[in-house]
Design a protein around this motif. Structure first.
Motif, PDB file in Angstrom:
ATOM      1  N   PRO A  72       0.878  -1.191  -0.106  1.00  0.00           N
ATOM      2  CA  PRO A  72       0.161   0.057   0.084  1.00  0.00           C
ATOM      3  C   PRO A  72       0.875   1.295  -0.017  1.00  0.00           C
ATOM      4  O   PRO A  72       1.862   1.148   0.650  1.00  0.00           O
ATOM      5  N   ALA A  73       0.399   2.320  -0.707  1.00  0.00           N
ATOM      6  CA  ALA A  73       1.138   3.489  -0.796  1.00  0.00           C
ATOM      7  C   ALA A  73       1.250   4.072   0.500  1.00  0.00           C
ATOM      8  O   ALA A  73       2.321   4.955   0.874  1.00  0.00           O
ATOM      9  N   LEU A  76       4.372   3.475   2.607  1.00  0.00           N
ATOM     10  CA  LEU A  76       5.891   4.035   2.019  1.00  0.00           C
ATOM     11  C   LEU A  76       5.496   5.509   2.545  1.00  0.00           C
ATOM     12  O   LEU A  76       6.595   5.980   2.898  1.00  0.00           O
ATOM     13  N   ARG A  77       4.415   6.158   2.510  1.00  0.00           N
ATOM     14  CA  ARG A  77       4.274   7.534   3.017  1.00  0.00           C
ATOM     15  C   ARG A  77       4.480   7.489   4.578  1.00  0.00           C
ATOM     16  O   ARG A  77       5.161   8.533   5.003  1.00  0.00           O
ATOM     17  N   CYS A  78       3.970   6.716   5.351  1.00  0.00           N
ATOM     18  CA  CYS A  78       4.280   6.621   6.881  1.00  0.00           C
ATOM     19  C   CYS A  78       5.578   6.553   7.144  1.00  0.00           C
ATOM     20  O   CYS A  78       6.250   6.934   7.941  1.00  0.00           O
ATOM     21  N   SER A  79       6.179   5.755   6.137  1.00  0.00           N
ATOM     22  CA  SER A  79       7.778   5.354   6.528  1.00  0.00           C
ATOM     23  C   SER A  79       8.409   6.535   6.339  1.00  0.00           C
ATOM     24  O   SER A  79       9.543   7.005   6.867  1.00  0.00           O
ATOM     25  N   TRP A 130       5.094  12.109  -1.472  1.00  0.00           N
ATOM     26  CA  TRP A 130       4.512  12.552  -2.633  1.00  0.00           C
ATOM     27  C   TRP A 130       4.369  11.682  -3.803  1.00  0.00           C
ATOM     28  O   TRP A 130       3.321  11.767  -4.463  1.00  0.00           O
ATOM     29  N   TYR A 131       5.321  10.941  -4.085  1.00  0.00           N
ATOM     30  CA  TYR A 131       5.205   9.963  -5.332  1.00  0.00           C
ATOM     31  C   TYR A 131       5.423   8.430  -4.683  1.00  0.00           C
ATOM     32  O   TYR A 131       5.605   7.687  -5.729  1.00  0.00           O
ATOM     33  N   ALA A 132       4.523   8.111  -3.747  1.00  0.00           N
ATOM     34  CA  ALA A 132       4.501   6.614  -3.251  1.00  0.00           C
ATOM     35  C   ALA A 132       3.782   5.710  -4.068  1.00  0.00           C
ATOM     36  O   ALA A 132       4.003   4.647  -4.359  1.00  0.00           O
TER      37      ALA A 132
END
Length: 154
Positions: A72-73, A76-79, A130-132
């Motif tokens: 899930p994107a 990656l954003r949370c990371s 922004w680009y996950a």
């Protein structure tokens, strides 16, 4: 400030930044591990300059997630923004749970500044934020084939 105090302040700042850089990357890895996403940690990336050059440039570690189509994107954003959690101790200062490092004359203020500098997401982190979706889509793309025009069936 005496020369010894100045040297101690520089040492405290350098130590806090060194530990903070490692904690920053481990914060990324913690989210990926909790979500079950495969990743790789590269210690002192940049083989062309060696360990000393990588350390002086501030590249102590780099976390490289291995996104798949099922990733899930939002993971990656949370990371990408998880290093902001390094600022949590200073958020507890107004509550009185943690002493104020900027009160007084000690070295804690220099260490706090170095640690807080590492809590900021890097430009690469903002790129992932922004680009996950593009990173996940790229993981599902089969990529170019190895067929050259000479070996392709006609």
């Amino acid at each position: 400030m005496t020369p010894i105090d100045l040297a101690a302040a520089v040492a405290a700042l350098a130590l806090a930044v060194s530990l903070g850089l490692v904690a920053h990357e481990l914060a990324h890895a913690a989210v990926l591990r909790a979500a079950g996403v495969a990743y790789r940690i590269d210690w002192f990336p940049g083989d062309e300059t060696g360990v000393l050059g990588a350390g002086l440039r501030g590249r102590w570690a780099a976390v490289r997630p291995r996104a798949t189509a099922e990733t899930p994107a939002w993971v990656l954003r949370c990371s990408a923004v998880m290093p902001l959690a390094l600022a949590a101790p200073l958020a507890l200062v107004p509550l009185g749970a943690v002493p104020d490092p900027f009160a007084g004359e000690g070295l804690a203020r220099f260490a706090a500044v170095g640690w807080m500098a590492c809590a900021l997401p890097s430009p690469q982190d903002f790129s992932v934020l922004w680009y996950a979706d593009a990173a996940v889509a790229e993981a599902t793309d089969p990529g170019p084939t190895d067929e050259s025009p000479a070996t392709r069936p006609q």
